[in-house]
Scaffold this active site. Sequence first.
Site, PDB file in Angstrom:
ATOM      1  N   GLY A  71       3.047  -1.115  -9.571  1.00 53.26           N
ATOM      2  CA  GLY A  71       1.920  -1.750  -8.897  1.00 53.26           C
ATOM      3  C   GLY A  71       2.208  -1.909  -7.423  1.00 53.26           C
ATOM      4  N   GLY A  88       2.666  -3.929  -3.835  1.00 53.72           N
ATOM      5  CA  GLY A  88       3.172  -5.220  -3.397  1.00 53.72           C
ATOM      6  C   GLY A  88       4.676  -5.265  -3.301  1.00 53.72           C
ATOM      7  N   SER A  89       5.168  -6.393  -2.824  1.00 54.75           N
ATOM      8  CA  SER A  89       6.580  -6.486  -2.480  1.00 54.75           C
ATOM      9  C   SER A  89       7.480  -6.496  -3.708  1.00 54.75           C
ATOM     10  CB  SER A  89       6.825  -7.738  -1.639  1.00 54.75           C
ATOM     11  OG  SER A  89       6.381  -8.886  -2.341  1.00 54.75           O
ATOM     12  N   GLU A 126      -0.503   4.887  -9.406  1.00 54.12           N
ATOM     13  CA  GLU A 126      -1.768   5.002  -8.681  1.00 54.12           C
ATOM     14  C   GLU A 126      -1.554   5.026  -7.181  1.00 54.12           C
ATOM     15  OE1 GLU A 126      -4.064   1.823 -10.500  1.00 54.12           O
ATOM     16  OE2 GLU A 126      -3.092   0.346  -9.241  1.00 54.12           O
ATOM     17  N   ASN A 182      -7.412 -10.443  -5.842  1.00 54.85           N
ATOM     18  CA  ASN A 182      -7.808  -9.072  -5.519  1.00 54.85           C
ATOM     19  C   ASN A 182      -8.669  -8.475  -6.634  1.00 54.85           C
ATOM     20  OD1 ASN A 182      -6.238  -9.302  -3.181  1.00 54.85           O
ATOM     21  ND2 ASN A 182      -4.413  -8.582  -4.233  1.00 54.85           N
ATOM     22  N   GLY A 204      -5.624  -1.250 -11.479  1.00 57.03           N
ATOM     23  CA  GLY A 204      -5.218  -0.329 -12.531  1.00 57.03           C
ATOM     24  C   GLY A 204      -4.255  -0.929 -13.534  1.00 57.03           C
ATOM     25  N   LYS A 262       4.910 -21.766  -3.993  1.00 57.39           N
ATOM     26  CA  LYS A 262       4.603 -22.985  -3.238  1.00 57.39           C
ATOM     27  C   LYS A 262       5.823 -23.918  -3.169  1.00 57.39           C
ATOM     28  CE  LYS A 262       0.185 -21.795  -3.008  1.00 57.39           C
ATOM     29  NZ  LYS A 262      -0.432 -21.356  -1.741  1.00 57.39           N
TER      30      LYS A 262
END
Lengths: 502, 502
Positions: free
Chosen positions: B266, B268-269, B291, B381, B385, B405
Amino acid sequence: MLNAHHDRIRLPQLQARITDAATAAALIHDGMTVGMSGFTRSGEAKEVPLALAARAQKERIKITLMTGASLGNDVDKILTEAGALARRMPFQADPVLRAAINRGEVMYIDHHLSETVELLRTKQIAPIDVAIIEAVAITETGAIIPTTSVGNSASYAILADQVIVEINLSQALELEGLHDVFIPKHRPSREPVPLVAVDQRIGSTAIQIDPDKIAAIVFTHKLDSASPIAQPDEDTAAIARHLIAFFEEEVNAGRLTKQLLPLQAGIGSIANAVMMGFVDSPFEKLTMYSEVLQDCAFDLFDAGKLDFASASSITLSEEKGKDVFSRFAAYKDRLVLRPQEVSNHPEVIRRLGIIAINAALEVDIYGNVNSTHVQGTHMMNGIGGSGDFARNAYLSIFATKSLAKGGDVSRIVPMVTHVDHTEHDVDIIVTEVGLADLRGLAPRERAQVIVNHCVAEPYRSMLKAYIADANQRGGQTPHVLERAFEWHTRYRVHGSMKKIEE
Amino acid sequence: MLNAHHDRIRLPQLQARITDAATAAALIHDGMTVGMSGFTRSGEAKEVPLALAARAQKERIKITLMTGASLGNDVDKILTEAGALARRMPFQADPVLRAAINRGEVMYIDHHLSETVELLRTKQIAPIDVAIIEAVAITETGAIIPTTSVGNSASYAILADQVIVEINLSQALELEGLHDVFIPKHRPSREPVPLVAVDQRIGSTAIQIDPDKIAAIVFTHKLDSASPIAQPDEDTAAIARHLIAFFEEEVNAGRLTKQLLPLQAGIGSIANAVMMGFVDSPFEKLTMYSEVLQDCAFDLFDAGKLDFASASSITLSEEKGKDVFSRFAAYKDRLVLRPQEVSNHPEVIRRLGIIAINAALEVDIYGNVNSTHVQGTHMMNGIGGSGDFARNAYLSIFATKSLAKGGDVSRIVPMVTHVDHTEHDVDIIVTEVGLADLRGLAPRERAQVIVNHCVAEPYRSMLKAYIADANQRGGQTPHVLERAFEWHTRYRVHGSMKKIEE
């Protein structure tokens, strides 16, 4: 063994493996994993499990039992009462087993029904030690001809170290040819499942294994349990009418033809009633690509509405079963039974464009569906094949009566207590009140359509009030979290989801 | 138009369609549905949407905007601020648009990314009026060569009445040949997607449409937005270590080879950090069937670990983008970009046996995953996928830091407030604390493994207390419904999920 049944055991060397159920059951030891035939009360092994239960009354035997789906002849009940089940997958529908599961005594892993054998094949779950497969006969090459279901039988037999075959002498030899056994190859060298039409045959008519693995052969005369299908009532008839009207609109809009697309129908009275609605409908040359064929499929054949039906099992009421199997030749060339990996394969479902009709236990205002867990905690049966179909269908329909428990339970709630199908996988909700077409709608829109079309008072007003409060909090999918399960708590404490003052 | 760019517009009759963005945008009217290129900030149209936004400042224009996935260059922000978006699908990742969605101003329908074009093709959602497609060039036959993403561009162009092409002169012509455009046939006559290997090409290198549909051609020089990928930190490095150790165990157990199976990661970090963990690992000849390709894919190429990568887009950081595109020939024969319908196709994912690695926003004790909704209500978001991959993967892994947080939020909670992925579709949960292998486990067992392996104090003790109370109520999936969201309510009111007394 006076009668060697040469028509039933056609490979002569296997005649020596004929034995009694107790001797066969002795092959199963404490801690083993047993893979058994049986799918929606059809074609389960009927003798060896009972012999195993008898042993478990006297010695410690706890097994992992894998099947196709639910079993008939109280096999799950008897094994549970004998304390023989440590683990159970991928589906069950027995009240006694269900209670043991909900007490935490039997570990139950319910799978998408297409996936169990993938996990076995890749050794991601414990391997099958012994397979027990009900058969009509064993061929000249030692291949096993299943009876009224295929389920996971083929892969269990292929993957097991030892195979016990229960030959059912009450099942006619004319079932031979009904089955189409196709097994996908191991990855990474797997090819497409070549199925491109409902009536296509892509495999063999029997389960081919090394005959030396057949360790025991047992005979039985027991029939499958009759299916306890409830007759349509006013509510299920209304659900069927709403759906037929919807399909007529789809045809008028040019999105479907009168042949529709291949139909899948979940098991149970609602799905059966919906399918019966097609008898007096303008649709024709229908096909089914489903996991189970109930009475309705044969009624649709008789009505001239259904051209072909593919499934993994046949489960009929007592009356319908007598009728169908007494003149099976009349149906056989319009039927095929496949492994559940194929009947439920995402690849095939997406390719064929299935119209999937499944029952919901609970639906929320955004269209998420709970198919399995009463009050979010207590298992009814299992997710079964509903996820395989709903996710990949051309159109995913969930049907439920809007009320239960004499009106004290609303099937449409602010938030489902357990999610089996997310809103992405739910296109249509239908109740006796009406039909909600959710295609192309955002969650806030879905809520309006569901509440206005599918819910009766007093719950409609209660849901509108909830939505208004939730919208104050904002979001894509507004909720008031601390009140989301208030109805369920009220039912648990007061016996009704209705407001106390009413 | 001084420079007609014959290398970019190779069909002479189309030279006459060259125009400016404002003129092209005039083809779009209020109420229309626009299908636009763009997938994970790559290859979106960059000029016409801005001209449309400028018009929307002066006149009422509200459109339905469909894309591949998220857009760069603030296109979603600018359209939102201009009030031009009535409806948006199937994915977005823009803070301004997100806020409008959560206020209920823009109707947002997030789809499984493989499914949008199926709905369009079958006319189950409103048809595309105008497609806007960024291109490297238009061929001699009028076919459109995409840039850094394919996304839904091919089907949008094929299904639209009119097509606007934005030719990006900053994108090198050597991108030609990178793409593999395959479009499944309409049902019921659809055949298998013939893809059986990650590096296989099954389509054409450009999007073939009737050139007469190309109503306008606009030039741009704007580059894709750089990807804001966070560097690995101590937690993401720990997550990567746990996963690498897990894969080593799988190889030792004989379930995988050192080549593993095709990897999906996926965006992202966390996913990037996990993939970076393969650089110093014993695995080799890896492949990706994903993807989106982030920086890590090219780092793995450079490290000699990755043999081939298939995706629907390339999105890189500024530095990596300059490096990769300055020497693109070094990578091109090991890359292919496909329509998202193919990169994310359930059929192909199941066949190839993908190892899917996705990030979770929230996980519950039974392994249900929330990928999208903060507090169960506010969209981040979209599901993207992740559902296509998680459901159909050989192995479905979800990764998250256990805390957020500053420790006031636990990512592992009693019950997720929104379900994107049910427990059936989640095999592995990994946090910086450790890894929970959930394969073959029943819900009560899953809870023990997740809590013991993935959760740090004080939340571990709090979850154990919850589980003990829930088990008193019984069930397959025990819960105390009236307390299931207590942590979320506490966070909303008090700013921390921790118990008040602490």
